[in-house]
Design an enzyme around this catalytic site. Structure first.
Site, PDB file in Angstrom:
ATOM      1  N   GLU A   1       0.824  -1.218   0.000  1.00  0.00           N
ATOM      2  CA  GLU A   1       0.000   0.000   0.000  1.00  0.00           C
ATOM      3  C   GLU A   1       0.851   1.257   0.000  1.00  0.00           C
ATOM      4  O   GLU A   1       0.414   2.304  -0.467  1.00  0.00           O
ATOM      5  CB  GLU A   1      -0.928   0.018   1.235  1.00  0.00           C
ATOM      6  CG  GLU A   1      -2.238  -0.701   1.006  1.00  0.00           C
ATOM      7  CD  GLU A   1      -3.280  -0.456   2.096  1.00  0.00           C
ATOM      8  OE1 GLU A   1      -2.950   0.152   3.128  1.00  0.00           O
ATOM      9  OE2 GLU A   1      -4.421  -0.886   1.913  1.00  0.00           O
TER      10      GLU A   1
ATOM     11  N   HIS B   1       8.587 -26.507  -1.227  1.00  0.00           N
ATOM     12  CA  HIS B   1       7.990 -27.644  -1.924  1.00  0.00           C
ATOM     13  C   HIS B   1       6.818 -27.223  -2.796  1.00  0.00           C
ATOM     14  O   HIS B   1       6.060 -28.060  -3.258  1.00  0.00           O
ATOM     15  CB  HIS B   1       7.575 -28.703  -0.893  1.00  0.00           C
ATOM     16  CG  HIS B   1       8.742 -29.243  -0.139  1.00  0.00           C
ATOM     17  ND1 HIS B   1       9.335 -30.458  -0.413  1.00  0.00           N
ATOM     18  CD2 HIS B   1       9.493 -28.686   0.847  1.00  0.00           C
ATOM     19  CE1 HIS B   1      10.376 -30.633   0.393  1.00  0.00           C
ATOM     20  NE2 HIS B   1      10.497 -29.570   1.173  1.00  0.00           N
TER      21      HIS B   1
ATOM     22  N   LYS C   1     -14.333  -0.251  -3.716  1.00  0.00           N
ATOM     23  CA  LYS C   1     -15.425   0.117  -2.799  1.00  0.00           C
ATOM     24  C   LYS C   1     -16.533   0.838  -3.553  1.00  0.00           C
ATOM     25  O   LYS C   1     -17.718   0.564  -3.351  1.00  0.00           O
ATOM     26  CB  LYS C   1     -14.901   1.033  -1.681  1.00  0.00           C
ATOM     27  CG  LYS C   1     -13.961   0.345  -0.720  1.00  0.00           C
ATOM     28  CD  LYS C   1     -13.631   1.289   0.418  1.00  0.00           C
ATOM     29  CE  LYS C   1     -12.430   0.798   1.204  1.00  0.00           C
ATOM     30  NZ  LYS C   1     -11.908   1.782   2.126  1.00  0.00           N
TER      31      LYS C   1
HETATM   32  O1  PA5 Z   1      -3.644   0.881   5.915  1.00  0.00           O
HETATM   33  C1  PA5 Z   1      -4.789   1.266   5.767  1.00  0.00           C
HETATM   34  O2  PA5 Z   1      -5.097   2.470   5.860  1.00  0.00           O
HETATM   35  C2  PA5 Z   1      -5.897   0.291   5.467  1.00  0.00           C
HETATM   36  O3  PA5 Z   1      -5.436  -0.996   5.317  1.00  0.00           O
HETATM   37  C3  PA5 Z   1      -6.921   0.324   6.584  1.00  0.00           C
HETATM   38  O4  PA5 Z   1      -6.294  -0.047   7.787  1.00  0.00           O
HETATM   39  C4  PA5 Z   1      -8.080  -0.616   6.284  1.00  0.00           C
HETATM   40  O5  PA5 Z   1      -8.666  -0.298   5.061  1.00  0.00           O
HETATM   41  C5  PA5 Z   1      -9.122  -0.542   7.378  1.00  0.00           C
HETATM   42  O6  PA5 Z   1      -9.597   0.761   7.492  1.00  0.00           O
HETATM   43  P1  PA5 Z   1     -10.383   1.220   8.757  1.00  0.00           P
HETATM   44  O7  PA5 Z   1      -9.464   1.122   9.931  1.00  0.00           O
HETATM   45  O8  PA5 Z   1     -10.789   2.630   8.467  1.00  0.00           O
HETATM   46  O9  PA5 Z   1     -11.561   0.319   8.922  1.00  0.00           O
END
Ligand code: PA5
Length: 445
Positions: A287, A308, A422
């Site tokens: 990310e 393996h 989303k």
């Molecule tokens: O790193 C991030 O920002 C995301 O992976 C969020 O942690 C994830 O989408 C969950 O979001 P939230 O904590 O708002 O539910």
């Protein structure tokens, strides 16, 4: 303390070229320290370990104690950065079979809200029937569909099963200070809650209550975990010379490898307990760096298991990969290979050796084979699977990620690409407010 050895990348890239990153690393460190880079409103993780107060830790431990005393099972509801860090630490430190034991020292920790599998949620709610369970609802935005849906189910079941008063005691929210449905519910229902600081993004939040509360509930020492991170915060500091700074060296080496066509980094462990550290790392780097049509693809394997399955590809497939191995110096237990009079399995040559010695030779043999096969190899050594080492490892990866992202030229602290699915999902589900998008997406089907 963690050590990083990058010697086995030389030959694929040169030491001189890695060292030439010193200036870029320094610039990246200054951007982080001075908040002059992109995403500078998300730098709360940078000096988080050293700013955690004893008072805060005591509050977390007291809340954990309430859950430990009143629950046999605690479900951590969260997704991505809101669950992977806790799971990584808990699984690294847990006895692999603790949940099967009759008498348990700590509540069983289960996870929900990280998928929308109907069967998964059905089976979870069935398992929880009649059990003394609690829930830690973790969502920074407080509106993530996966987590909100699981929490709706769990909250109702908890209230129905345990009564409103006990539910109020064993449901804890970790969310934004003011906004989002999770905050609204927590305030209205009077749940104990903790705040996720505005300036700490999900994937950098393991040392906030997001990670610390579930880890404390599972029975692990969050003070030691934080102490390990504090030590690493110092070891990776801005003024630590390039050659002695593991985060600097890791960031420089992986960027130089990327520049030389090594587009995929495989994080390798030789210990099944580190599986979720791999998962946490994949999110952190994926990310943070995968944007603007660039970024190393973070992959991960568990060895020797995956030797393996994926071993063939790694040994002889396309030469666009490099490996970073997490090596655990000392196993926590001692188990010797027994001698056998008949020796039908031919294993007497190992008799009297520790299992870990066999594992270490698998590790060394694999490193040599993969380097011979054209795979550059970095090795991170941690002393043992304990709170200090894991705390240090997590901070090391966070710091290196910030530096590496800035060297790559991306904003390591946003994740705009995550929104695309989303929007489509909400349009397909006819969520209020998505009427136009719903029409448009239906026309495409
Ligand atoms: O790193 C991030 O920002 C995301 O992976 C969020 O942690 C994830 O989408 C969950 O979001 P939230 O904590 O708002 O539910």
């Amino acid at each position: 303390m963690i050590t990083l050895n990058v010697e086995k990348t030389f030959g694929f890239i040169s030491k001189e070229n890695v060292n030439a990153y010193e200036k870029k690393v320094q610039e990246a460190q200054e951007m982080l320290e001075n908040g002059t880079g992109e995403g500078n409103d998300f730098l709360g993780w940078l000096h988080l370990p050293s700013s955690i107060t004893q008072e805060h830790l005591n509050d977390l431990k007291a809340t954990a104690q309430v859950l430990r005393e009143n629950c046999d099972v605690v479900v951590v509801a969260g997704i991505g950065g809101s669950y992977l860090g806790a799971r990584a630490v808990i699984e690294a430190l847990s006895n692999s079979f603790a949940w099967l034991q009759e008498k348990k020292d700590s509540p069983v920790i289960l996870y929900a809200g990280h998928n929308i599998g109907e069967d998964y949620l059905y089976e979870l709610t069935e398992y929880l029937k009649g059990k003394k369970f609690g829930v830690i609802n973790i969502s920074k935005s407080g509106t993530t569909t996966e987590t909100a849906l699981a929490f709706r189910l769990l909250r109702k079941q908890c209230e129905d099963q345990r009564g409103k008063e006990m539910a109020q005691k064993v449901i804890v929210a970790i969310t934004d200070a003011k906004k989002g449905a999770a905050r609204l519910t927590a305030d209205k229902e009077g749940y104990k809650s903790f705040i996720i600081p505005d300036n700490v993004g999900g994937r950098f939040s393991v040392l906030t209550p997001v990670g610390l509360l579930p880890i404390a509930v599972a029975g692990y020492d969050i003070e030691k975990l934080v102490a390990g991170a504090v030590a690493m915060e110092k070891a990776c500091g801005k003024d630590v010379p390039f050659a002695e700074n593991p985060a600097a060296l890791y960031a420089a080496t992986r960027n130089e490898l990327y520049k030389n066509g090594k587009k995929i980094e495989i994080l390798v462990n030789f210990n099944p307990k580190l599986h979720y550290v791999n998962e946490w790392w994949k999110q952190l780097y994926g990310e943070s760096e995968g944007k603007d049509n660039k970024g190393i693809f973070p992959a991960a394997v568990d060895f020797s298991t995956d030797l393996h399955s994926m071993g063939q590809w790694i040994q002889e497939g396309e030469r666009t990969i490099f490996e970073t191995v997490i090596s655990v110096e000392h196993a926590n237990h001692n188990l010797l290979v027994p001698s056998d009079e008949e020796n039908l399995d031919g294993l007497n040559y190992l008799a009297g050796k520790r299992v870990d010695e066999v594992n270490k030779m698998a590790e060394l043999g694999t490193q040599l084979a993969h380097v011979d096969g054209g795979v550059p190899n970095l090795r991170l050594t941690i002393p043992a699977l304990n709170e200090e080492s894991i705390g240090g490892l997590l901070y090391f990866f966070e710091k290196a990620c910030g530096i590496s992202g800035y060297i790559l030229g991306v904003n390591p602290f946003n994740q705009p690409g995550v929104e695309a699915y989303k929007k489509n999902m909400f349009a397909l589900l006819n969520k209020p407010g998505y009427e136009e998008a719903s029409k448009a997406i239906q026309a495409r089907l």
